[in-house]
Design an enzyme around this catalytic site. Sequence first.
Site, PDB file in Angstrom:
ATOM      1  N   GLN A 129       0.834  -1.205   0.000  1.00  7.50           N
ATOM      2  CA  GLN A 129       0.000   0.000   0.000  1.00  7.50           C
ATOM      3  C   GLN A 129       0.863   1.247   0.000  1.00  7.50           C
ATOM      4  O   GLN A 129       1.551   1.527   0.988  1.00  7.50           O
ATOM      5  CB  GLN A 129      -0.889   0.003   1.249  1.00  7.50           C
ATOM      6  CG  GLN A 129      -1.835   1.183   1.320  1.00  7.50           C
ATOM      7  CD  GLN A 129      -2.408   1.354   2.722  1.00  7.50           C
ATOM      8  OE1 GLN A 129      -1.676   1.474   3.685  1.00  7.50           O
ATOM      9  NE2 GLN A 129      -3.714   1.380   2.822  1.00  7.50           N
ATOM     10  N   GLY A 130       0.830   1.994  -1.081  1.00  6.20           N
ATOM     11  CA  GLY A 130       1.636   3.204  -1.188  1.00  6.20           C
ATOM     12  C   GLY A 130       0.803   4.441  -0.956  1.00  6.20           C
ATOM     13  O   GLY A 130       0.453   5.154  -1.916  1.00  6.20           O
ATOM     14  N   TYR A 131       0.471   4.709   0.281  1.00  3.25           N
ATOM     15  CA  TYR A 131      -0.270   5.929   0.620  1.00  3.25           C
ATOM     16  C   TYR A 131       0.681   6.954   1.255  1.00  3.25           C
ATOM     17  O   TYR A 131       0.870   8.037   0.735  1.00  3.25           O
ATOM     18  CB  TYR A 131      -1.403   5.630   1.611  1.00  3.25           C
ATOM     19  CG  TYR A 131      -2.637   4.963   1.052  1.00  3.25           C
ATOM     20  CD1 TYR A 131      -2.697   4.488  -0.249  1.00  3.25           C
ATOM     21  CD2 TYR A 131      -3.768   4.784   1.845  1.00  3.25           C
ATOM     22  CE1 TYR A 131      -3.833   3.870  -0.742  1.00  3.25           C
ATOM     23  CE2 TYR A 131      -4.917   4.169   1.358  1.00  3.25           C
ATOM     24  CZ  TYR A 131      -4.946   3.712   0.074  1.00  3.25           C
ATOM     25  OH  TYR A 131      -6.076   3.098  -0.398  1.00  3.25           O
ATOM     26  N   SER A 132       1.279   6.580   2.423  1.00  4.99           N
ATOM     27  CA  SER A 132       2.031   7.571   3.209  1.00  4.99           C
ATOM     28  C   SER A 132       3.274   8.065   2.490  1.00  4.99           C
ATOM     29  O   SER A 132       3.908   7.325   1.738  1.00  4.99           O
ATOM     30  CB  SER A 132       2.474   6.962   4.538  1.00  4.99           C
ATOM     31  OG  SER A 132       1.389   6.417   5.214  1.00  4.99           O
ATOM     32  N   SER A 164       4.659  -1.155   4.184  1.00  4.52           N
ATOM     33  CA  SER A 164       4.900  -2.468   4.802  1.00  4.52           C
ATOM     34  C   SER A 164       5.243  -3.503   3.735  1.00  4.52           C
ATOM     35  O   SER A 164       4.584  -3.567   2.687  1.00  4.52           O
ATOM     36  CB  SER A 164       3.665  -2.945   5.566  1.00  4.52           C
ATOM     37  OG  SER A 164       3.402  -2.097   6.633  1.00  4.52           O
ATOM     38  N   GLU A 247     -14.787  -2.803   8.166  1.00  2.00           N
ATOM     39  CA  GLU A 247     -13.406  -3.185   8.494  1.00  2.00           C
ATOM     40  C   GLU A 247     -12.856  -2.331   9.642  1.00  2.00           C
ATOM     41  O   GLU A 247     -11.958  -2.757  10.351  1.00  2.00           O
ATOM     42  CB  GLU A 247     -12.478  -3.005   7.289  1.00  2.00           C
ATOM     43  CG  GLU A 247     -12.671  -4.006   6.168  1.00  2.00           C
ATOM     44  CD  GLU A 247     -13.784  -3.597   5.222  1.00  2.00           C
ATOM     45  OE1 GLU A 247     -14.352  -2.500   5.410  1.00  2.00           O
ATOM     46  OE2 GLU A 247     -14.105  -4.368   4.314  1.00  2.00           O
ATOM     47  N   SER A 371      -3.792   7.565  13.831  1.00  2.00           N
ATOM     48  CA  SER A 371      -3.153   7.632  15.155  1.00  2.00           C
ATOM     49  C   SER A 371      -4.195   7.948  16.229  1.00  2.00           C
ATOM     50  O   SER A 371      -5.296   8.430  15.937  1.00  2.00           O
ATOM     51  CB  SER A 371      -2.067   8.712  15.148  1.00  2.00           C
ATOM     52  OG  SER A 371      -2.683   9.983  15.099  1.00  2.00           O
TER      53      SER A 371
HETATM   54  C1  FAD Z   1       3.848  -0.535  11.492  1.00  2.00           C
HETATM   55  C2  FAD Z   1       3.381   0.469  10.463  1.00  2.00           C
HETATM   56  C3  FAD Z   1       2.989   0.015   9.207  1.00  2.00           C
HETATM   57  C4  FAD Z   1       2.608   0.943   8.234  1.00  2.00           C
HETATM   58  N1  FAD Z   1       2.285   0.480   6.975  1.00  2.00           N
HETATM   59  C5  FAD Z   1       1.949   1.369   6.013  1.00  2.00           C
HETATM   60  C6  FAD Z   1       1.715   0.931   4.670  1.00  2.00           C
HETATM   61  O1  FAD Z   1       1.814  -0.270   4.354  1.00  2.00           O
HETATM   62  N2  FAD Z   1       1.431   1.865   3.726  1.00  2.00           N
HETATM   63  C7  FAD Z   1       1.322   3.187   4.019  1.00  2.00           C
HETATM   64  O2  FAD Z   1       1.012   3.963   3.126  1.00  2.00           O
HETATM   65  N3  FAD Z   1       1.563   3.649   5.283  1.00  2.00           N
HETATM   66  C8  FAD Z   1       1.876   2.771   6.271  1.00  2.00           C
HETATM   67  N4  FAD Z   1       2.153   3.228   7.554  1.00  2.00           N
HETATM   68  C9  FAD Z   1       2.168   4.664   7.797  1.00  2.00           C
HETATM   69  C10 FAD Z   1       1.046   5.180   8.678  1.00  2.00           C
HETATM   70  O3  FAD Z   1      -0.146   5.223   7.976  1.00  2.00           O
HETATM   71  C11 FAD Z   1       1.501   6.546   9.168  1.00  2.00           C
HETATM   72  O4  FAD Z   1       2.600   6.349  10.046  1.00  2.00           O
HETATM   73  C12 FAD Z   1       0.398   7.291   9.892  1.00  2.00           C
HETATM   74  O5  FAD Z   1      -0.571   7.718   8.991  1.00  2.00           O
HETATM   75  C13 FAD Z   1       0.953   8.519  10.654  1.00  2.00           C
HETATM   76  O6  FAD Z   1       1.642   9.335   9.777  1.00  2.00           O
HETATM   77  P1  FAD Z   1       3.131   9.859  10.082  1.00  2.00           P
HETATM   78  O7  FAD Z   1       3.950   8.676  10.487  1.00  2.00           O
HETATM   79  O8  FAD Z   1       3.565  10.658   8.919  1.00  2.00           O
HETATM   80  O9  FAD Z   1       2.994  10.753  11.367  1.00  2.00           O
HETATM   81  P2  FAD Z   1       2.434  12.242  11.400  1.00  2.00           P
HETATM   82  O10 FAD Z   1       1.153  12.315  10.637  1.00  2.00           O
HETATM   83  O11 FAD Z   1       3.517  13.188  11.040  1.00  2.00           O
HETATM   84  O12 FAD Z   1       2.093  12.391  12.930  1.00  2.00           O
HETATM   85  C14 FAD Z   1       3.119  12.629  13.921  1.00  2.00           C
HETATM   86  C15 FAD Z   1       2.418  12.828  15.265  1.00  2.00           C
HETATM   87  O13 FAD Z   1       1.571  13.989  15.203  1.00  2.00           O
HETATM   88  C16 FAD Z   1       0.238  13.640  15.538  1.00  2.00           C
HETATM   89  N5  FAD Z   1      -0.704  14.399  14.711  1.00  2.00           N
HETATM   90  C17 FAD Z   1      -0.703  14.489  13.356  1.00  2.00           C
HETATM   91  N6  FAD Z   1      -1.716  15.246  12.942  1.00  2.00           N
HETATM   92  C18 FAD Z   1      -2.379  15.650  14.033  1.00  2.00           C
HETATM   93  C19 FAD Z   1      -3.528  16.479  14.271  1.00  2.00           C
HETATM   94  N7  FAD Z   1      -4.218  17.019  13.255  1.00  2.00           N
HETATM   95  N8  FAD Z   1      -3.929  16.666  15.555  1.00  2.00           N
HETATM   96  C20 FAD Z   1      -3.253  16.109  16.594  1.00  2.00           C
HETATM   97  N9  FAD Z   1      -2.157  15.345  16.435  1.00  2.00           N
HETATM   98  C21 FAD Z   1      -1.732  15.110  15.188  1.00  2.00           C
HETATM   99  C22 FAD Z   1       0.114  12.161  15.249  1.00  2.00           C
HETATM  100  O14 FAD Z   1      -0.895  11.560  16.015  1.00  2.00           O
HETATM  101  C23 FAD Z   1       1.506  11.671  15.641  1.00  2.00           C
HETATM  102  O15 FAD Z   1       1.571  11.469  17.023  1.00  2.00           O
HETATM  103  C24 FAD Z   1       2.543   2.317   8.542  1.00  2.00           C
HETATM  104  C25 FAD Z   1       2.915   2.759   9.828  1.00  2.00           C
HETATM  105  C26 FAD Z   1       3.346   1.845  10.780  1.00  2.00           C
HETATM  106  C27 FAD Z   1       3.750   2.375  12.132  1.00  2.00           C
END
Ligand code: FAD
Length: 388
Positions: A129-132, A164, A247, A371
Amino acid sequence: MDFPTPTQDWNAMTDEEFRRRAADLFGTHVPRHLCHLNRRPRWAEVKDWYMTMSSHGWLVPGWPVEYGGMGLSPAKFLIYVEELERSGAPRVMDQGLMNLGPVLIARGSEAQRRKYLPRILSGEHLWCQGYSEPNAGSDLASLRTEAHLEGDEFVVNGQKIWTSVAFDATHMFALVRTDKTVKKQAGISFLMIDMNQPGVTVRPIRNIAGHEELCEVFLDNVRTPRDCLVGGLNEGWQVAKALLGFERIWSGSPRQSILALLRLERFAKLSGKMDDAGFVDRLTQIKMDVLDSASAYDRFAQIMRTGGSFGFEVSVLKIWATETCQRVTELMVEAAGEAGTLTGDVDLGGEAIDILYPFLECRAFTIYGGSSQVQRNILAKSVLNLPA
Ligand SMILES: Cc1cc2nc3c(=O)[nH]c(=O)nc-3n(C[C@H](O)[C@H](O)[C@H](O)COP(=O)(O)OP(=O)(O)OC[C@H]3O[C@@H](n4cnc5c(N)ncnc54)[C@H](O)[C@@H]3O)c2cc1C
């Protein structure tokens, strides 16, 4: 490629009979050496298990029967998941099964369904999944990977992160920017991309437990045919959101907390901590918290079983389940003292137990899939009607 013929009408069975069949099947076929693994297994390790499930027609409980799924009712689906988890089965490459499959069924063309779904079932196509992206995680709509049309092909450039198991994937489904002139959400498209081509670079990232599971994926003039667009051009945001069905309840399942609690109780017995009244008090409190989380989950599951639906309030489940799980594992590390700082198995009364790994593993639970902070924002805004 044809879709497999259904072997049975599972929904016609009683719940008890279906549960017995599920327990039998998983109990017989789950590879023992891969049960309750403390890392995400590689494709080569789980391939046989995947193919066994596929050949029995048990790989995708939720897809409709006409596309090779089991077409389970919500009640049977819950039983399937409960028994799978009880068996300790390893996690397989599931992005195609859990995410892309349902997206194609809901929003893809019939040609896309006929081309891609059977290849997911046969294990020929393995999806990631290429979202982030860097700077586009919680704020996903800010993503910058872009694609433009050249003749009948999209040319894609950008970077994905936290993808992932991308190192085992043959394909990626991705959200990409196809229009920079409009509101963020309105300029995004959903593309399927073959990873096996020049311009795709996958770089593993070591996680907190020291395992390679996540990846960075660089896309440099990567090409994908126009018919790999799912939904219309610039409709990717709606396509991705189509996934948010029932889901959403899974991320709030108490299964991880229950497993962590069982581990904590085993640790307590082996280490003699059950003689420590202060510890027993905390153990009892956390046990009640796990039971509370399980009963909240059961309330939502009951709505689902009876064909009902729920709204944004389901966000409470994920916060509750994941944060409770973290507290259970924190208590074990704290109570273990020095042993809680060691990686790998620790010997306690002649039995091996890994104290630190569960603590490290569940750090991620409150980050992915929305999160805790983001879930709280949703509850505040959409359930409690607080100002944004
Ligand atoms: C084990 C694991 C597997 C993953 N697998 C995939 C995958 O296969 N494909 C994919 O695309 N992504 C994947 N991800 C990514 C995941 O979706 C992102 O880590 C998640 O969306 C959070 O984004 P970020 O890491 O950029 O953190 P950020 O969005 O930068 O957040 C950093 C911190 O700020 C807080 N924060 C952010 N915005 C707000 C707000 N508006 N108000 C209050 N607090 C806020 C967050 O809660 C967090 O604590 C995976 C992540 C993990 C940990």
